[in-house]
Design an enzyme around this catalytic site. Sequence first.
Site, PDB file in Angstrom:
ATOM      1  CG  ASP A   1       4.458  -4.404  11.671  1.00  0.00           C
ATOM      2  OD1 ASP A   1       4.521  -5.004  10.580  1.00  0.00           O
ATOM      3  OD2 ASP A   1       5.347  -3.647  12.075  1.00  0.00           O
TER       4      ASP A   1
ATOM      5  CB  VAL B   1      -0.938   0.014   1.222  1.00  0.00           C
ATOM      6  CG1 VAL B   1      -1.784   1.275   1.232  1.00  0.00           C
ATOM      7  CG2 VAL B   1      -1.823  -1.229   1.216  1.00  0.00           C
TER       8      VAL B   1
ATOM      9  CG  ASN C   1       3.574  -0.998  13.641  1.00  0.00           C
ATOM     10  OD1 ASN C   1       4.624  -1.031  13.010  1.00  0.00           O
ATOM     11  ND2 ASN C   1       3.455  -1.535  14.836  1.00  0.00           N
TER      12      ASN C   1
ATOM     13  CG  ASP D   1       3.816  -2.964  17.470  1.00  0.00           C
ATOM     14  OD1 ASP D   1       3.885  -1.987  18.250  1.00  0.00           O
ATOM     15  OD2 ASP D   1       4.780  -3.339  16.786  1.00  0.00           O
TER      16      ASP D   1
ATOM     17  CD  GLU E   1       5.876  -9.513  14.905  1.00  0.00           C
ATOM     18  OE1 GLU E   1       6.182 -10.412  14.095  1.00  0.00           O
ATOM     19  OE2 GLU E   1       6.689  -8.665  15.292  1.00  0.00           O
TER      20      GLU E   1
END
Length: 363
Positions: free
Chosen positions: A251, A124, A238, A233, A253
Amino acid sequence: MSTAPRPRTTTRDPQAIARRLSAWLATRLPGARAVDVTLPAANGMSSETLLFEIEHPEPPCRTCVVRLAADPAAYTVFPEYDMARQFRTLRVVADHTDVPVPRVLWLEEDPEPLGAPFFVMERVAGRVPPDVMPYTYPGNWLHAATDAERERLEAATVGVLARLHDQVPVTQAEFLAPPGDGDMLDRHVDAQRAYYDWVVDGLPRSPLIEDAFARLAELWPKEPGTPVLTWGDARIGNIVYDGFEPAAVLDWEMAALAPREVDLGWTIYLHRFFQDLTVASGQVGLPEFLRRDRVVARYAGLTGHTPRDLEFHTLYAALRHAIVMLRIAYRQIHFGERSLPPDPDTLILHHGSLRAMVQGSYR
């Protein structure tokens, strides 16, 4: 803020990765080639990111991103990298919310093609508030923006959290429940204790981190709150922005089922982390941006839920961040990039502010 080189994050050979990626791509899209494969200089400190373009008459995306599980030889930040879990999380968010996330294309769970599991998503376009030098320092687009533009970005970012928390049915995110028994906050904190124990296994323990866990117990919420899908996060570094509007939330995770204040505390604290570093260097920073009272008011207005127990949740965010920073510092020591100091607490960049939070003197 130190201008020392970034810590090592990989031992992989970019040219070898490019050849292997092109070979794998042809098995998913016959006749396709991966070209212009690059590992960005600002690659993450955890999972790795590769950028590439697809050469094919009908590519599913022209410019794509590989999220590759961390190199096991690079002293990983986390004990495991479940790429299928991240892929599934992105699908759930895309299917059940209007939160902008990259379109995911393929998941590869076999480590053979690239040496570790990975997934591919569409890249993006946009801009991201930098971590190095942090966006709170002069010389970047967010610092140079007007107060009105930053307020627009802040409002839109809090809106991302509000929509994520309100729109995803918990039944669709049960695979993100932390392990163990008890409510989700208990389980979330227990998982952080287990992570800390893994980080310090065979290494000096941090008295400050252990004091912070003890202080958390004293501040424990009477009512932890209903769990939602939390991003994990949750910070502006991010998010890819188109102008001052979120274009892609990245992000995932650290995503988990947890009380919504876990995300809010992280958002508020991570800005304070950069702001404190900036002030300590003699700069003004962005003191009016992402202030706790403003974030709380915006979130309450959007969701009808007034965030609570934020002293607990901002301390918890600082504690979680400290564990990650300690792991990164121990990785630097492992690779000979720094020496082990007499006091392991000094390996935590924000040890002063974390200690003040533990003592109740941080404002």
